[in-house]
Design a protein around this motif. Structure first.
Motif, PDB file in Angstrom:
ATOM      1  N   CYS A  19       0.793  -1.354   0.055  1.00 22.34           N
ATOM      2  CA  CYS A  19       0.120   0.162  -0.059  1.00 22.34           C
ATOM      3  C   CYS A  19       1.007   1.239  -0.036  1.00 22.34           C
ATOM      4  O   CYS A  19       1.676   1.439   0.852  1.00 22.34           O
ATOM      5  N   THR A  47      -0.140   4.139   0.577  1.00 23.37           N
ATOM      6  CA  THR A  47      -0.280   5.061   1.513  1.00 23.37           C
ATOM      7  C   THR A  47       0.004   4.826   3.052  1.00 23.37           C
ATOM      8  O   THR A  47       0.485   5.535   3.787  1.00 23.37           O
ATOM      9  N   CYS A  48      -0.254   3.450   3.430  1.00 20.36           N
ATOM     10  CA  CYS A  48       0.339   3.299   4.721  1.00 20.36           C
ATOM     11  C   CYS A  48       1.283   2.391   4.853  1.00 20.36           C
ATOM     12  O   CYS A  48       1.878   2.088   5.905  1.00 20.36           O
ATOM     13  N   CYS A  85      -4.684   0.074  -0.139  1.00 22.76           N
ATOM     14  CA  CYS A  85      -5.201  -1.179   0.254  1.00 22.76           C
ATOM     15  C   CYS A  85      -6.651  -0.579   0.675  1.00 22.76           C
ATOM     16  O   CYS A  85      -7.045   0.581   0.726  1.00 22.76           O
ATOM     17  N   CYS A  95      -7.109   1.918   3.650  1.00 22.63           N
ATOM     18  CA  CYS A  95      -6.859   3.324   3.254  1.00 22.63           C
ATOM     19  C   CYS A  95      -8.060   3.923   2.041  1.00 22.63           C
ATOM     20  O   CYS A  95      -8.227   5.012   2.178  1.00 22.63           O
TER      21      CYS A  95
HETATM   22 ZN   LIG Z   1      -2.954   1.407   3.161  1.00 23.34          ZN
END
Ligand SMILES: [Zn+2]
Ligand SMILES: [Zn+2]
Length: 145
Positions: A96, A98-99, A136, A139
């Motif tokens: 992912c 983002t995270c 993901c 997110c």
């Molecule tokens: Zn994520």
């Protein structure tokens, strides 16, 4: 299920002549239970309260021992935040953006890519690594609000 894997891992360490310290045992147990591909820092934070004298360097040294024996794989990303994976069977990762979460997925090993690379370049291929990137579901749910 992890009890048996833990015992197997400990047997592997013993037969490789590695001493099982309480810290080493704890790091190993954490890794086998975590399916999250933790960094040395994640493991350190999780075990800090149990082993106040342990440093990140100790965790990292233990992980290196495990890696040399083949109990874990180190996934490097060109910075200090190596992730450790105790799933040493063939699998691929989706990450992912983002995270930073890494999730395993299984797909037949891309043997053709290795064979083609050998043919084209004359290399002897030892392995390959493929990663898929995206966002993901957690997110995605967060940004939807
Ligand atoms: Zn994520
Ligand atoms: Zn993995």
């Amino acid at each position: 299920m992890s009890e048996q894997r833990l015992q197997e891992a400990i047997d592997t360490l013993k037969s490789s002549g590695v001493r099982i310290t309480p810290q080493r045992h704890a790091v190993l147990e954490y890794l086998l239970n975590a399916m999250t591909h933790p960094t040395a820092d994640d493991i350190y934070k999780a075990l800090e309260s149990k082993f106040p004298n342990m440093s990140v360097a100790t965790v990292y040294n233990n992980l290196r021992v495990f890696r040399e024996i083949g109990l874990v794989r180190e996934l490097t990303y060109g910075d200090s935040s190596s992730r450790f994976d105790c799933n040493t069977s063939d699998h691929y990762h989706i990450i992912c953006e983002t995270c930073g979460k890494i999730v395993d997925f299984h797909y037949p090993k891309l043997n053709e890519v290795e064979a083609l690379a050998e043919q084209v370049t004359g290399f002897t291929v030892s392995h390959h690594r493929m990663e898929v990137y995206g966002t993901c579901s957690q997110c995605k749910a967060k940004t939807a609000h």
